[in-house]
Motif scaffolding. Structure first.
Motif: not given
Length: 62
Positions: A28-45
């Motif tokens: 995969f060429g990387c050691s982790e996957i990080v994506r923004s969820l574009h929210t500050g609300a925990r339930r939505t996240a």
């Protein structure tokens, strides 16, 4: 909430983070996957993290 463990708060936004197993890092060429969820609300996240975690192209959409 199994996907709550994959959530990280950076500033005021939640991000989804998943580590790639060591034996697949070269593929995969990387050691982790990080994506923004574009929210500050925990339930939505949590809901969005579930969708990101189940996406079949999660590692290839970098």
């Amino acid at each position: 909430m199994a996907y709550a463990a994959n959530l990280r708060l950076k500033g005021s936004r939640f991000h989804f983070r998943r580590k790639i197993p060591y034996n697949l890092v070269e593929r995969f060429g990387c050691s982790e996957i990080v994506r923004s969820l574009h929210t500050g609300a925990r339930r939505t996240a949590v809901v969005r993290a579930r969708a990101v975690g189940l996406a079949p192209d999660i590692a290839t959409s970098a």
